[in-house]
Design an enzyme around this catalytic site. Sequence first.
Site, PDB file in Angstrom:
ATOM      1  N   ASP A 122       0.864  -1.176   0.000  1.00  0.00           N
ATOM      2  CA  ASP A 122       0.000   0.000   0.000  1.00  0.00           C
ATOM      3  C   ASP A 122       0.906   1.234   0.000  1.00  0.00           C
ATOM      4  OD1 ASP A 122      -2.303   1.608   0.318  1.00  0.00           O
ATOM      5  OD2 ASP A 122      -1.957   1.681   2.475  1.00  0.00           O
ATOM      6  N   ASP A 147      -5.039   5.655  -4.164  1.00  0.00           N
ATOM      7  CA  ASP A 147      -4.741   7.052  -4.455  1.00  0.00           C
ATOM      8  C   ASP A 147      -4.723   7.306  -5.962  1.00  0.00           C
ATOM      9  OD1 ASP A 147      -4.172   9.668  -3.811  1.00  0.00           O
ATOM     10  OD2 ASP A 147      -2.673   9.114  -2.317  1.00  0.00           O
ATOM     11  N   ASP A 194      -1.618  -1.085   5.886  1.00  0.00           N
ATOM     12  CA  ASP A 194      -1.885  -0.545   7.220  1.00  0.00           C
ATOM     13  C   ASP A 194      -3.357  -0.321   7.522  1.00  0.00           C
ATOM     14  OD1 ASP A 194      -1.946   1.597   5.304  1.00  0.00           O
ATOM     15  OD2 ASP A 194      -2.012   2.970   6.992  1.00  0.00           O
ATOM     16  N   GLU A 223      -3.082  20.929   2.361  1.00  0.00           N
ATOM     17  CA  GLU A 223      -3.701  22.202   2.719  1.00  0.00           C
ATOM     18  C   GLU A 223      -3.267  22.628   4.115  1.00  0.00           C
ATOM     19  OE1 GLU A 223      -7.454  23.559   0.646  1.00  0.00           O
ATOM     20  OE2 GLU A 223      -5.382  24.214   0.559  1.00  0.00           O
TER      21      GLU A 223
END
Length: 1111
Positions: free
Chosen positions: A397, A681, A820, A501
């Site tokens: 991952d 992702d 995870d 952000e």
Amino acid sequence: MSLFESQSENRQSGEPERCLQANNREFNTLFGYPNNTIKTSKYNVLNFLPLNLFEQFQRLANAYFLILLFLQLIPQISSLAWYTTVIPLMVVLSITAVKDAIDDLKRHQNDNQVNNRSVLVLTNGRMKEDKWMNIQVGDIVKVENNQSVTADMLLLSSSEPYSLTYIETAELDGETNLKVKQAISVTSDMENNLKLLSAFDGEVRCESPNNKLDKFAGILTYKGKNYILDHDKLLLRGCVIRNTDWCYGLVIYTGPDTKLMQNCGKSTFKRTHIDHLMNVLVLWIFLFLGSMCFILAVGHGIWENKKGYYFQNFLPWKEYVSSSVVSAILMFWSYFIILNTVVPISLYVSVEIIRLGNSYYINWDRKMFYAPKNTPAQARTTTLNEELGQVKYVFSDKTGTLTQNIMIFKKCSINGTLYGDVYDKNGQRVEVSEKTEKVDFSYNKLADPKFSFYDKTLVEAVKRGDGRVHLFFLSLSLCHTVMSEEKVEGELVYQAQSPDEGALVTAARNFGFAFRSRTSETITVVEMGETKVYQLLAILDFDNVRKRMSVIVRTPEDRVMLFCKGADTIVCQLLHPSCRSLGDVTMEHLDDFAIEGLRTLMVAYRELDNAFFQAWSKKHSEVCLSLEDRENKISNVSEEIEKDLMLLGATAIEDKLQDGVLETIITLNKAKIKMWTLTGDKQETAVNIAYACNIFEDEMDEIFIVEGKDDETIWQELRSARAKMKPESLLESDPVNSYLTMKPKMPFKIPEEVPNGNYGLVINGYSLAYALEGNLELELLRTACMCKAVICCRMTPLQKAQVVELVKRYKKVVTLAIGDGANDVSMIKAAHIGIGISGQEGMQAMLNSDYAFCQFHYLRRLLLVHGRWSYNRMCKFLSYFFYKNFVFTLVHFWYAFFSGFSAQTVYDTWFITFYNLVYTSLPVLGLSLFDQDVNETWSLRFPELYEPGQHNLYFNKKEFIALETTYWTMISHFFIWGSLGFYFCVLFFLYSDGLCLMFPNVFQFLGVARNILKLPQLWLSLVLSVVLCMLPVIGYQFLKPLFWPVSVDKVIDRIHHCMRHPLPPPIRTKVKHASSRRSAYAFSHKQGFGALITSGKTMKGKPKKSSLLKK
């Protein structure tokens, strides 16, 4: 039609949907939904003994010895006492049962800990504390801040305005950034009014339980109206409530039906390749045993027919023996009992002891202990240790495994000046380390104490009032969708839609431009200690196409300003022509940032004419109300104002990798281990991380991208890639193609194909859905396996498992999966070896793994040290074990020719009983627990030593010789010589006068030991036997490296040379490579909270309905 009326109809039609009613347990129990209990254990008190024995007797050797025991109870064929089999069999079964019981007890403890957690449930109009396991479908429960969600439940109301609820989904997907959920308006008005909640009798129809974490569809029927339910209104078990005082939820799925548990899948018993090989060898030994017994039975028949028949006066036949044929048949079974030691009864228990010992080495390894969490590495299974030394493919991952999901503001470029590098007194650039002095932000009361920056020149520029620097940080403090919380004066907590952000806003905060609060119409910023309020006029949010974000504000000086940040490839096209020279300098800085693997972002602004803005605002409002093609219209209108921008600079954020990831992957590459990254992702983010941690390299010949939307396109893309890597693989004459045209029966294995260079492959989840079906799966497999590294992005948990299963099905390799989150569980269970990263990201992956630790870089030590040692030790053990059993048994076979094939034993009964259990067990166990060909330092320094395990060179159907001990310690000496001394002690004890006088029927060899050991001929025979047995092995070990050397032999020679002539420690240098990559987080950024902010729904004080209508 109400839910009650359609209940029988649903049962008859068998529709795959769930029906329930709030606050009505009586009705919901009719459907037989499970309660909220989870069960991962295997046994209970009643079924442990029968179930465990049933499983153990499925092992061929155990079943064989059970049959053998029954044969020994038949007097006509029994040539050995029954206890010679019962004692070893009982020991084997008992040790294995105890180990299984201990393992299952741990699972029971974990289950009990989870099932007995407390939760508040609405019962008879009041909140009552109950256990998780007692929660049922249709219950209404209350979850408070920082508590885990009990079950999958429909959000009804919360303490936040408009019933927004902030959650952390680390347990599910490994991501620690906050996500927002919102209840439907009809239930949010109930707030925490227990009377209204108790009276709520809404009926829910929704999809049946499934493992899709990001999908949910249902309908709520309440007071005659239907309300659409989707994923944004569902709180999943395993989520943690954050920054929300309380929320109420209606339980939809419980226990095994929750999406968390659905993703856990079914546990399967994993067996190693050596286990399978041992079973094959045991079958071969059975056949060999049968052949020996048949030969000896035939020999007995011939002897009795020619010799024994005439000596019946001296050797009378038993009354049940009527002929030499009958005698031979009985003798077959007698020899079957005598020669039983050729099938090693203690093999499996010895293997279990060795695996247990090697598991403890992993648990005790201080170098795999993570001090910040006080967590050691865990071998959660004891059956796969040697498999760790044979891994060829690692499936990993990304978020939380390779990366920490922590973003750090590392560098920036402002008005053509690069900030972030550190220089010494001589002007030489130095690397940042723990000793490097940090910038002092103590002058700023609102500074975040966790923020670190090392370039003092940037602070100096801020303090001296550099206008461009101030405007740059003002832009960062205004252009975002972050929400702020200040429960304690001066302590700001930011709720960011993404960690990027948060990092940018925190940086602006520390450099003197602190975003403090917002409303739907204003943004409050503390600029260099002065509080200023900006009027928020518009937010043009991120999306996948725009790859940028803009805010339009009115300053306290009544200037209308647009601030924009986004991907440099996009923002560059929007700049004013006067910014060309500054843009060139900034692009050079961006190239430097990209080389370092930093995530970049360009920042610009524009001052707007008030009249122009008013006209644009009117047009923008009109398209926002459009019913057709709204998104494209908004995008077009946004482009009208996002132009002629003035460049301010660029930011560089480090997506912080887990410690040691880069070095670990480089080492695994040297060990010929292929790395595949399977992530949910986006493609750009995954590829950037792949470059940052050296999975992809700039020197690769090519990176192939598969992004087709149909079978034909994907087939062409895969074939095109294979044509470049190995053109001959497309020809009919290619060996693999020839093999496949024969249509071999499943399961068949595809051999490794060697490409003509180094390549990488990127494929997204949409294309993968097609590629994993039908004939395309073999095309995908062959293309992917030729590549040095593969990135699969936007994947579902099921697709992760399918990719692992694909490699397992067609490749003769060992696979390892590491992750995870709960979305990695199916992948972890599918692989031969599953590893869970335990830490802040949750516990689901760890609880379902075979091995668990806290840091990815421990994988290097687990494989190259513990895995390689375990494999080497197990191979030596098996070779030695089979060798000693054959030596012991073949003596009986040879002796048969001197005893008229009469099934007489050479050894006495007690020697046969103790041979495997006592006399020869310690030396082989000592070898298997403590032997090292090289120490851990050399194992890590020369990863090439790992390669033999991948090809199973040390124990296979060809390798069947006794091996040597290469690592002598005091324990080794004790086991070898102590075992020999113990043999003589037991020998004198069993043949002692006392035992023979006390039990004359059992111990019949009075004085044999002391008399025979006085004979010099015995000792000469022992010495000659040892020498003759050792000579072939020593000769082979001497000649093999000279005439048939393998790569490992050459590495061992290099190690020996290095030990004699130590090398100086290598000097680490950082090499820069030209790169055109740009790691902009704007490419991967999801849509922010812009719509929520401008709607006013995030404000603490709920506006009255009348005021909303006026707007």
